[in-house]
Structure formats: C-alpha cells, structure tokens
Design an enzyme around this catalytic site. Sequence first.
Site, PDB file in Angstrom:
ATOM      1  N   LYS A  96       0.907  -1.244  -0.156  1.00  0.00           N
ATOM      2  CA  LYS A  96       0.114   0.113   0.140  1.00  0.00           C
ATOM      3  C   LYS A  96       0.776   1.097  -0.011  1.00  0.00           C
ATOM      4  CE  LYS A  96      -3.565  -2.307   2.216  1.00  0.00           C
ATOM      5  NZ  LYS A  96      -3.190  -3.644   2.652  1.00  0.00           N
ATOM      6  N   ARG A  97       1.922   1.255  -0.877  1.00  0.00           N
ATOM      7  CA  ARG A  97       2.672   2.566  -1.046  1.00  0.00           C
ATOM      8  C   ARG A  97       2.005   3.546  -1.836  1.00  0.00           C
ATOM      9  NH1 ARG A  97       4.996  -0.065   2.661  1.00  0.00           N
ATOM     10  NH2 ARG A  97       7.172  -0.592   2.693  1.00  0.00           N
TER      11      ARG A  97
END
Length: 277
Positions: A96-97
């Site tokens: 979840k960058r």
Amino acid sequence: MNKEQLFEQIKAKRSFLCIGLDTDILKIPAHLKDTSDPIFAFNKEIVDATHDLCVAYKPNLAFYESQGVAGWVALEKTVNYIREKYPEQFIIADAKRGDIGNTSNLYARAFFDHMDFDAVTVAPYMGEDSVKPFMTYLDRWVILLALTSNKGAFDFQFLKDEKSGDQLFESVLKTSQNWGTTDNLMYVVGATKAENLEGIREIAPDHFLLVPGVGAQGGSLQEVAKYGMNEHCGLLVNSSRAIIYASAEENFAAKAREAAMDVQVDMEELLLEADLL
C-alpha cells in the site's frame, strides 16, 4: 506475467485463489518458534502445502516490517523460495505504497528489482505521478486501491462529486485507467462490498480485480464471482487467516491445505459454470 499468462495459470490450477501470507509471529505454531527463522519456516510449509491450489501469494508487509531486520530477511527468503520452487506463482507485495514520484521510484526499485515481486498494492490518493513509476517495469503490476473491505471505506470512498455524480472510488477507477493497461493495472475491491462489483465491472470490464475479504472477513465468494467475473476470470480472490491459521498445531500445513482445497473446489465449480474451463 501478463493478463493472458495469469489466466492460463487460473485455468491450469482451476483456481483463482490468492493466499495471504499474513504471518504473525504470535500466531504461528509453538514448535516453530525455536527454529532459526520461524516466519520463513511457517511460510515454507504453507507454500509447500498449498502451491497447487492457488495462483498467487500475497505477503502483507506489516507482518514482516514489525519484526525489523529479521522480518525483512524472512520476507526475502519467502519470495526467493517461491521463485525457485514454484516459479508459476504470482507474488504480490501488499505494501500500500504511494508517495511523490522520486520516492515511488525507489519503492518500485525495492519491490521489483531487489525483491522480485510481480505486483505491489498502491494507494491512489497522491495521483498519477505517485503511481506511474511502478508502471515503468515490464511485466510487473500496480494493484490500485479502489474500494476496500474495511469499515472506514465509508469515510471517503463513497463521497460523491456533485458535478460528475461519481463516488470517489468510481473516479479512481475512471481516471486511473489512463495511467496503465489491463496488463499492468488491477484494482483492489473488497469482497465485503460485493454489491458494488456490478457497477465496477461496467467501469473496468477487462481489468483484473484483487478481492480481499473472503473467509475470516465474511465476504461471499459466490457473490464476488457472480458480479465480478469476466471472460478472463478477472479475479484474484484472497484468503489469509482462514487458510494459514486453520490450525495452530503441528498439523497446521495439512489443515491449511484442507482449507485451501475447500476454496479451490468452489472456485473450480464457479469457473465451470462460467464456461471458462
């Protein structure tokens, strides 16, 4: 791995199962905790027991980052082991960058060059320039958060734009399709929001969807398939806790296989009903 190759794996395995390697050091069987690398030891047995029943593995990085350097070592060993023993598997970094472009470029380098993942989950909030660096890698994927399975999804994702009438998650789907293709961009759509899948398929008919929330979170596999499946299946349905923690005893890998096989059997039936096998 492109879309067609992923679909070939789905047909070969008669499954569109993704197993989440959310390996919590507090939950793994006690007999593994005396080994030199308990997290990797657990992952190795889970992968060996389930590799023929799934098409993807998805380590959630929080479980590894929480262990510091040892966790990162275990993660890298896990990815390398899957690559060496089961190279057909699609491996997702659930990270979840999402950051400014030059930082995203370094994240992409870490996950694709160094760690050799096939895909990484990315948050779209910062827009195109935060996502594009991940898409410069050939045969690698961005999995963009569109509609998540958590309760907090209602805080923002369903907010409606007064001009377009689109909800925020619909705007994400429509805008982001200009950033990539069906061979390098898929979307996270939570199984607990399955009632929205029909509308999502109208917006993104050909993209793969990564669907968490089946199993411990209570999402319905049948509902997901009914509204989300397309002519290439178009689904990777993730189950984590319900499979990897099916038992906390020494037979944990065998029990994980049983749990994965239950899901695979249901998936095979759904693929047959859709005339995809």
